[in-house]
Structures are given as structure tokens and as C-alpha cells.
Write a protein that holds these residues in place. Structure first.
Motif, PDB file in Angstrom:
ATOM      1  N   LEU A   1      -4.465  -6.004 -22.668  1.00 34.89           N
ATOM      2  CA  LEU A   1      -5.660  -5.282 -22.261  1.00 34.89           C
ATOM      3  C   LEU A   1      -5.227  -3.711 -21.898  1.00 34.89           C
ATOM      4  O   LEU A   1      -5.984  -2.877 -22.225  1.00 34.89           O
ATOM      5  N   GLN A   2      -4.230  -3.787 -21.228  1.00 36.94           N
ATOM      6  CA  GLN A   2      -3.612  -2.496 -20.887  1.00 36.94           C
ATOM      7  C   GLN A   2      -3.431  -1.540 -22.270  1.00 36.94           C
ATOM      8  O   GLN A   2      -3.785  -0.302 -22.246  1.00 36.94           O
TER       9      GLN A   2
ATOM     10  N   THR B   1       0.880  -1.130   0.055  1.00 39.27           N
ATOM     11  CA  THR B   1       0.013   0.039  -0.034  1.00 39.27           C
ATOM     12  C   THR B   1       0.876   1.233   0.098  1.00 39.27           C
ATOM     13  O   THR B   1       0.506   2.273  -0.920  1.00 39.27           O
ATOM     14  N   GLY B   2       2.028   1.336   0.867  1.00 40.01           N
ATOM     15  CA  GLY B   2       2.757   2.537   0.917  1.00 40.01           C
ATOM     16  C   GLY B   2       3.445   2.847  -0.374  1.00 40.01           C
ATOM     17  O   GLY B   2       3.366   3.973  -1.034  1.00 40.01           O
ATOM     18  N   TYR B   3       3.952   1.700  -0.907  1.00 41.34           N
ATOM     19  CA  TYR B   3       4.747   1.538  -2.318  1.00 41.34           C
ATOM     20  C   TYR B   3       3.723   2.435  -3.479  1.00 41.34           C
ATOM     21  O   TYR B   3       4.295   3.437  -4.092  1.00 41.34           O
ATOM     22  N   ASN B   4       2.445   2.028  -3.604  1.00 43.01           N
ATOM     23  CA  ASN B   4       1.647   2.388  -4.531  1.00 43.01           C
ATOM     24  C   ASN B   4       1.307   3.921  -4.059  1.00 43.01           C
ATOM     25  O   ASN B   4       0.792   4.851  -5.113  1.00 43.01           O
ATOM     26  N   ALA B   5       1.183   4.294  -2.710  1.00 47.86           N
ATOM     27  CA  ALA B   5       0.650   5.539  -2.475  1.00 47.86           C
ATOM     28  C   ALA B   5       1.957   6.543  -2.798  1.00 47.86           C
ATOM     29  O   ALA B   5       1.222   7.747  -3.199  1.00 47.86           O
TER      30      ALA B   5
ATOM     31  N   LEU C   1      -3.955   3.247 -13.872  1.00 43.99           N
ATOM     32  CA  LEU C   1      -4.003   2.278 -14.802  1.00 43.99           C
ATOM     33  C   LEU C   1      -2.805   1.430 -14.700  1.00 43.99           C
ATOM     34  O   LEU C   1      -2.616   0.067 -14.770  1.00 43.99           O
ATOM     35  N   PHE C   2      -1.791   2.317 -14.544  1.00 47.07           N
ATOM     36  CA  PHE C   2      -0.409   1.430 -14.578  1.00 47.07           C
ATOM     37  C   PHE C   2      -0.176   0.738 -13.067  1.00 47.07           C
ATOM     38  O   PHE C   2       0.278  -0.284 -13.382  1.00 47.07           O
ATOM     39  N   THR C   3      -0.723   1.248 -12.072  1.00 45.55           N
ATOM     40  CA  THR C   3      -0.724   0.410 -10.952  1.00 45.55           C
ATOM     41  C   THR C   3      -1.672  -0.740 -10.735  1.00 45.55           C
ATOM     42  O   THR C   3      -1.384  -1.618 -10.151  1.00 45.55           O
ATOM     43  N   VAL C   4      -2.752  -0.704 -11.367  1.00 48.29           N
ATOM     44  CA  VAL C   4      -3.441  -1.859 -11.485  1.00 48.29           C
ATOM     45  C   VAL C   4      -3.027  -2.842 -12.423  1.00 48.29           C
ATOM     46  O   VAL C   4      -2.904  -3.930 -11.881  1.00 48.29           O
ATOM     47  N   ILE C   5      -2.196  -2.548 -13.444  1.00 50.96           N
ATOM     48  CA  ILE C   5      -1.597  -3.645 -14.183  1.00 50.96           C
ATOM     49  C   ILE C   5      -0.396  -4.282 -13.306  1.00 50.96           C
ATOM     50  O   ILE C   5      -0.360  -5.609 -13.328  1.00 50.96           O
TER      51      ILE C   5
ATOM     52  N   ALA D   1       3.444  10.847  -6.326  1.00 47.70           N
ATOM     53  CA  ALA D   1       4.059  11.825  -7.357  1.00 47.70           C
ATOM     54  C   ALA D   1       3.336  12.255  -8.417  1.00 47.70           C
ATOM     55  O   ALA D   1       3.417  13.143  -8.890  1.00 47.70           O
ATOM     56  N   ALA D   2       2.333  11.481  -8.942  1.00 52.59           N
ATOM     57  CA  ALA D   2       1.349  11.803  -9.862  1.00 52.59           C
ATOM     58  C   ALA D   2       0.476  12.960  -9.509  1.00 52.59           C
ATOM     59  O   ALA D   2       0.296  13.722 -10.367  1.00 52.59           O
ATOM     60  N   MET D   3       0.082  12.908  -8.186  1.00 57.60           N
ATOM     61  CA  MET D   3      -0.757  14.045  -7.584  1.00 57.60           C
ATOM     62  C   MET D   3      -0.166  15.544  -7.855  1.00 57.60           C
ATOM     63  O   MET D   3      -0.630  16.480  -8.037  1.00 57.60           O
ATOM     64  N   GLN D   4       1.322  15.369  -7.467  1.00 49.89           N
ATOM     65  CA  GLN D   4       2.025  16.595  -7.515  1.00 49.89           C
ATOM     66  C   GLN D   4       2.131  17.238  -8.795  1.00 49.89           C
ATOM     67  O   GLN D   4       2.654  18.285  -8.933  1.00 49.89           O
ATOM     68  N   ALA D   5       2.021  16.599  -9.775  1.00 47.73           N
ATOM     69  CA  ALA D   5       2.156  16.852 -11.118  1.00 47.73           C
ATOM     70  C   ALA D   5       0.921  17.421 -11.563  1.00 47.73           C
ATOM     71  O   ALA D   5       0.965  17.863 -12.669  1.00 47.73           O
TER      72      ALA D   5
END
Length: 360
Positions: free
Chosen positions: A323-324, A206-210, A252-256, A215-219
Motif C-alpha cells: 500500500l505504501q 512521540t518525541g522520536y517521530n517529532a 507517509l513514512f512515519t505512518v508506515i 528534520a523534514a521541516m528544516q528542509a
């Protein structure tokens, strides 16, 4: 030496050596040979050095990635026992998997454990990243702290959780007893065992994906949040209407990636099951495809069947990757369509205003 040659040439190839004049001595032929050597070194520096730099990666990949892949495919078409010779069997290993209840049980367990571990994991990571994106006091410490479970080894984390979920003296059953519930057989029952394993996976990742989401939110441009706030959008509405659409490719990247990781789940169920961990419990209630492959290859010695399972897992991962790619292409086409529609509307409004001014 080649670098110095390029530096002295000022980015352009050195001039070609002039042919020696007839009748000149050996001392006058030396500059022309030196110029030819410099020109050769320059061409090698320009054309061959990039391949030299890339060669270690491709050599390593060929030795430890491509060769095992091809050799495993060759083994999957043979009957191979440990210490014995290979016998050609064609697709018999694959057809035997199709009729094996152990294979379908392992495939179903892999799917269910993957779902009940990936979905809560990513949802919690998303909420955690949203909280860490605020200006909190000591947020640097919290951002490092959420990565601590990822730094913990699988063995240590699984052993601790195995003690917590112990049926006889575990803390979880003790807390359930305080609440008036009956003890749960976390190891011998199917769904409790899969939930316990999913908790371990969720706790570690969980922490790794967070941090990836953070990083994406800060962009995300702050102008979007300011415009949403001027329109009266609440924090929750900003999160749903601004943050989520902006980081959709990252989600989508984290889901894959999480799905691929769930497909290859091995350490947590094996260590959680203890002495029967390789078989996924006494009744194979949490045996995944990776555990089944290990059992076939190193317990029963059927390397051909183990290789067939490995190739089935590879095909599943390729299907997920396909699918991705389709979903990413669909999102890009949808974004382009929205952009074209927005530009068309702007042009239409601009023309309308010009006609209005001309009429007045």
C-alpha cells in the motif's frame, strides 16, 4: 598491499608483463613475474574487494534473517511440539487460525491498539515538531528532551504507567475521583486497558517521530514561507498549505513505520498485564498477535501454530508495504502531472505575450 598497487598505478592498470626473451637467465625473468602478480592483485582489488566488504552483511542476514524466515515457514506447515518430531500438516495450521476466535480477537486488538496509539502519536509529533521549528530560547535542550522517553526502556516506562493506571491506588483514578468520576478498571476492562497501553506507546514514540518531522521541516525552503507571508497567510495557513504538503513523504513514512511497530506490539501489553500479561489480560482483552504467537509457541508448545501466526504477521506487513508503494507512486504521478500542467500553462502564457507584442 592491493591498495598500494593501485596508488602507484595512478588509477590505470599496470602494464602487462613482457614475455621473456629467448635465451635469457633466471634473473632477467623476475620482472615479468612481478608484473603478473601486480596485475592479478589489481584485478582482485577492482572486482573482488567490493564483494568482500559486502559479504559480512549478507552472511549475517542469511544466518539471522533469511534462515529463520524459511525455517519458520517450514514449521508453519508441520505440527511441531517442543522436544518432539515434526509431522506434515500442510495448511492445517492456517485453516485452524481462520476458525480460531483467539486469533481474530488478537487481530482486532492489534488493529484497535494500533489506531488509538498511532493517530494521536503522529498528530502530537507533528505539532511538537512545528513548535520546535520556531526560534525558541533553549530549543536545543527541548529537542534533546523530547527524545528522553524513547531512550527509556520499555520495562521501566510500562511499570511506571502500570502504577499510574492501577485500579485501586493509581494516580489516574485518584484524579478522576477528585473530579467526581467513578474509578475505572484499567486492567480488567477492554477499552480502558487498550487506552492505557496506547498511552504508553504514545509517550515513548512521540518525541522520536517529532524529531523526524523536525528534520523534514528544516528542509522546506524558506522562500515558500516568505511568499505565503507576503500573500497574507497566517501561521496556521502556512502550516497547512506549505509545511504539510512539503513533508508529505515523511508523514507517509512515519505512518508506515508506526503501523509496522503497532503490528509487532509485545512488551507494553505483556508487562502491563503482569501475571496475565502473556494472555493479554484475564479475558484476552488486550492480547495482540505477538502475544498470541508467544503464548502458542512457548506456553502451549505449539510451534507450528506460532509459526503460522508469524507468517500471517509477515503477510500483513507486506500488504502494508505494498500500500505504501502504491500511494508513493500515486503521489509521484500526481506531482509529475502538476508539473507538466504548470509548464504547459507557462508556455501558453509566454506564447500569448509574444503574439500580443507582435500584434501591437
Amino acid at each position: 598491499m592491493a591498495t598500494s598497487v593501485r596508488a602507484t598505478s595512478g588509477g590505470s592498470p599496470p602494464p602487462a608483463a613482457q614475455p621473456p626473451a629467448p635465451g635469457t637467465g633466471s634473473r632477467k625473468q623476475w620482472p615479468s613475474g612481478r608484473g603478473g602478480l601486480r596485475s592479478t592483485l589489481y584485478r582482485l582489488d577492482l572486482k573482488a574487494v567490493p564483494y568482500v566488504f559486502l559479504a559480512p552483511f549478507f552472511l549475517t542476514f542469511a544466518a539471522f534473517g533469511l534462515f529463520p524466515l524459511i525455517y519458520t515457514g517450514w514449521l508453519s506447515l508441520h505440527r511441531v511440539e517442543l522436544g518432539g518430531s515434526a509431522q506434515w500438516k500442510g495448511l492445517e495450521n492456517y485453516t485452524s487460525l481462520a476458525g480460531s476466535e483467539f486469533f481474530w480477537n488478537a487481530l482486532a486488538n492489534t488493529f484497535t491498539i494500533g489506531v488509538i496509539s498511532t493517530v494521536p502519536q503522529l498528530l502530537m509529533a507533528l505539532g511538537l515538531a512545528h513548535l520546535l521549528n520556531y526560534k525558541l530560547r533553549g530549543r536545543g535542550f527541548f529537542r534533546v528532551a523530547v527524545l528522553a522517553p524513547y531512550a527509556t526502556s520499555i520495562a521501566a516506562a510500562t511499570l511506571v504507567f502500570a502504577q499510574l493506571f492501577n485500579t485501586d491506588y493509581g494516580l489516574i483514578n485518584t484524579a478522576l475521583g477528585w473530579a467526581g468520576f467513578e474509578p475505572v478498571a484499567w486492567e480488567s476492562s477492554k477499552w480502558p486497558a487498550q487506552i492505557a497501553i496506547s498511552v504508553i506507546v504514545t509517550w515513548r514514540w512521540t518525541g522520536y517521530n517529532a524529531l523526524i518531522y523536525l528534520a523534514a521541516m528544516q528542509a522546506v525552503p524558506q522562500d515558500l514561507y516568505e511568499a505565503a507571508a507576503l500573500d497574507g497567510a497566517s501561521r496556521w495557513r502556512q502550516f497547512l498549505s506549505v509545511t504539510i504538503p512539503s513533508i508529505r513523504p515523511t508523514i507517509l513514512f512515519t505512518v508506515i513505520v508506526s503501523t509496522i511497530g503497532a503490528t509487532q506490539l509485545f512488551g507494553e501489553p505483556m508487562l502491563f498485564g503482569g501475571s496475565v500479561g502473556i494472555s493479554g489480560g484475564s479475558g484476552n482483552q488486550f492480547q495482540t498477535l505477538s502475544l498470541l504467537m508467544y503464548e502458542k509457541g512457548w506456553v502451549t508448545g505449539a510451534l507450528g501454530q506460532a509459526s503460522a501466526i508469524a507468517w500471517v504477521m509477515l503477510l500483513i506487513l507486506l500488504l502494508i508495504g505494498g500500500l505504501q508503494a502504491l500511494i508513493s507512486r500515486s503521489n509521484r504521478n500526481r506531482s509529475r502531472g502538476r508539473g507538466r500542467t504548470r509548464n504547459r500553462n507557462r508556455t501558453r502564457n509566454r506564447v500569448g505575450r509574444m503574439r500580443t507584442k507582435a500584434g501591437s
